[in-house]
Design a protein around this motif. Structure first.
Motif, short mmCIF file in Angstrom:
data_model
loop_
_atom_site.label_atom_id
_atom_site.label_comp_id
_atom_site.label_asym_id
_atom_site.label_seq_id
_atom_site.Cartn_x
_atom_site.Cartn_y
_atom_site.Cartn_z
N ASN A 460 0.83 -1.21 0.00
CA ASN A 460 0.00 0.00 0.00
C ASN A 460 0.86 1.26 0.00
O ASN A 460 0.50 2.27 -0.60
CB ASN A 460 -0.92 0.00 1.22
N ALA A 461 2.01 1.19 0.66
CA ALA A 461 2.88 2.36 0.71
C ALA A 461 3.46 2.68 -0.66
O ALA A 461 3.48 3.84 -1.08
CB ALA A 461 4.01 2.13 1.72
N VAL A 462 3.91 1.68 -1.39
CA VAL A 462 4.49 1.94 -2.71
C VAL A 462 3.43 2.25 -3.75
O VAL A 462 3.69 2.94 -4.74
CB VAL A 462 5.36 0.76 -3.18
N LEU A 463 2.20 1.75 -3.53
CA LEU A 463 1.11 2.06 -4.46
C LEU A 463 0.44 3.38 -4.14
O LEU A 463 -0.46 3.81 -4.87
CB LEU A 463 0.06 0.93 -4.43
N GLU A 464 0.83 4.02 -3.04
CA GLU A 464 0.28 5.31 -2.62
C GLU A 464 -1.22 5.22 -2.37
O GLU A 464 -1.97 6.14 -2.63
CB GLU A 464 0.54 6.39 -3.68
N THR A 465 -1.67 4.07 -1.87
CA THR A 465 -3.07 3.92 -1.47
C THR A 465 -3.18 4.04 0.03
O THR A 465 -2.27 3.67 0.78
CB THR A 465 -3.61 2.55 -1.91
N GLY A 466 -4.31 4.53 0.48
CA GLY A 466 -4.51 4.75 1.90
C GLY A 466 -3.87 6.00 2.42
O GLY A 466 -3.92 6.28 3.61
#
Length: 566
Positions: A460-466
């Motif tokens: 989620n951190a690398v996908l910039e989600t949340g």
């Protein structure tokens, strides 16, 4: 540094904000012809300017800000001729290529005439040669993000985004209106958050869970805008109604040239291109395709959770099926637990130890088998099957429960327990329950999914989600849950207070009884001492001891001897 030419309509002091758009740069590389006289109209990021300069020999750029023009002159030197001023102040020979991907909103200055969108388009058309290649952007007033934006209209644009056009009746607001308004035959792309460009007819045919819809949803979810409801749900609804091409953040019209690919999407440091064929999608990655570790740092990313972007794991052909996540959402909403359990079991058999992080929103099901999608995030070493499944189910849990979707499981069975139950459906044996040794002891389910949750958080951190602002609907739902929980806690507190009140009254009653008994004991003690000091008590004791004598004659003889001695 090249000399900056100034025409009527320049703005100073001023600067126009621009953002890098790698996907658009790749698209321009395909459509801009080589060695043509080119005009870049409006503010563009340096990456886009470099993409145009790589194909054209004579490039002129018109920006309304004098400060921006001077900075561009310093950055690009004599290879770029920069003009500061407004569109209506530019007088030049027709250009072979006109790139206005930023649109026509930021091409006029303070003292320019109040030109409508159609009049601005006519001015651009006057600058184009008969066979010119024109790339024209248009912001979509009917975009999903615009409709869901929780901010008032007067707060959606700052001073650095001065746009005089907002209520123009001549402005196109659909793909068909845009094609009709243009004086050229054009191919239109739907622009989703400046990250994904999908051919309009391809976007119209896309359905929920398919590749164009997944890429569009991912692009809109990465835009940091305060929303009324989640963007992903709106994207799926629009795709179900064949309206995906109607709700992007903007459109890009390309006239005089035929784009090469159906989809251009930014993914990490590369650009993904996809073309639809009879069996699915032909996928390729352009740009820097060397494996690169993620640059995210912090609590969610440590040395054990470091992810790498490896384009080599992206298949060259992706099936045209729907994502597993879409099927799971559908089964959970229909409360079809047997079908959900069967799909989870099939997924458990399909997943094996691998470096590729499994995510159900990028695993495709074509009706017979599963296959990986376009996600290229991997770990340095292979991860066990159990941890891969735990990561996939943890991410699915966050997207199912976090978006307050319907599901058949009881409300108290959430978090690690629900993820552990899904792992059991996938064939992973549940852990043996152990007795807690302290209040802080983690449950067996928490220990089972701990590694998977770390991988899901890193993804989620690398996908910039949340990382975007929580939408209003989710905030209201969480507030309602907090209100309900507060009501239950108040009832629990009231019950405890009532129980404590009853116990307090019982303790007071016992205390009063103890005081009464203590007073009676004191009175009895005083009476007893008074009796023990009386002659009657002494006589009674003599009589009592005398009554204990069993042989009076023997006692009498002993008394007689003592008397004689004395």
């Amino acid at each position: 540094m090249s000399e900056v030419q100034v025409v009527r309509g320049e703005m100073q002091p001023w600067t126009d904000h621009t953002v890098a758009r790698p996907a658009l740069a790749a698209l321009l590389s395909d459509v801009v012809p080589a060695n043509r006289r080119t005009l870049i109209l409006g503010p563009h990021a340096p990456q886009l300017i470099e993409s145009v300069l790589a194909h054209s020999s004579d490039v002129t750029m018109l920006v309304r800000s004098v400060a921006d023009a001077q900075q561009l002159g310093e950055d690009f030197g004599p290879c770029l001729q920069v003009i500061a001023g407004a569109l209506d102040g530019l007088r030049a020979e027709p250009y072979d290529v006109i790139v206005a991907s930023d649109g026509l909103d930021r091409v006029l200055g303070y003292d320019s005439a109040d030109l409508s969108w159609t009049e601005r388009l006519a001015a651009v058309s006057a600058l184009a040669a008969p066979d010119a290649v024109v790339v024209l952007g248009l912001e979509n007033e009917f975009s999903l993000l615009n409709l869901l934006d929780s901010r008032p209209a007067d707060e959606r644009h700052g001073d650095d985004e001065w746009r005089p056009l907002h209520d123009d009746p001549t402005r196109p607001v659909s793909v068909e209106q845009l094609k009709t308004a243009l004086p050229w035959q054009a191919e239109v792309y739907a622009d989703f958050g400046n990250r994904t460009f999908v051919r309009a007819d391809v976007a119209t045919e896309a359905r929920p869970g398919e590749l164009p819809t997944r890429l569009a949803a991912g692009a809109l979810e990465s835009v940091d805008v305060p929303l009324l409801s989640p963007a992903g749900e709106g994207v799926d609804t629009a795709a179900r109604a064949a309206l995906l091409a109607s709700i992007p953040t903007g459109w890009l019209a390309i006239a005089g040239a035929q784009p090469t690919h159906d989809i251009y999407a930014q993914t990490a440091q590369t650009v993904l291109t996809a073309d639809e064929n009879l069996t699915g999608w032909a996928v390729a990655l352009t740009g820097d395709t060397t494996p690169e570790p993620s640059s995210t740092t912090g609590a969610a990313m440590n040395s054990a959770d470091l992810l790498f972007f490896d384009p080599a794991v992206v298949p060259s052909t992706v099936p045209s099926g729907v994502s597993v996540e879409s099927l799971l959402f559908r089964l959970a909403s229909a409360e079809d637990v047997p079908a959900f359990r069967k799909l989870a079991a099939d997924l458990g058999e399909w997943v094996t130890d691998s470096r590729v992080i499994v995510r159900w929103d990028d695993v495709i099901y074509d009706g017979d088998s599963f296959s990986h999608g376009v996600s290229a995030w991997v770990t340095e070493e292979p991860v066990e099957k159990q941890d891969l499944l735990a990561a996939a189910w943890s991410r699915f849990h966050d997207r199912l429960i976090g978006q307050h979707r319907r599901h058949p499981w009881p409300p108290w069975m959430v978090g690690d327990d629900l993820v552990s139950a899904w792992l059991g459906m996938s064939g992973i044996e549940p852990p043996e329950q152990t007795q807690a040794t302290s209040p802080d002891t983690a449950t067996a389910a928490a220990e089972q999914v701990a590694r998977g949750k770390e991988l899901a958080a890193a993804l989620n951190a690398v996908l910039e989600t949340g990382t975007t602002t929580v939408d209003v609907r989710t905030a209201l739902a969480e507030a309602e849950e907090a209100k309900h929980e507060l009501f239950e806690l108040k009832g629990h507190v009231y019950g405890l207070e009532r129980t404590l009140g009853f116990r307090n009254k019982a303790m007071k009653t016992r205390e009063n009884r103890i005081r009464e008994l203590r007073g009676q004991l004191q009175r009895l003690t005083v009476a007893h001492e008074r009796i023990r000091g009386s002659r009657t008590y002494a006589v009674s004791r003599v009589i009592f001891h005398a009554a204990q004598v069993r042989k009076p004659k023997v006692v009498a003889r002993k008394l007689a001897r003592r008397i004689r001695k004395r």
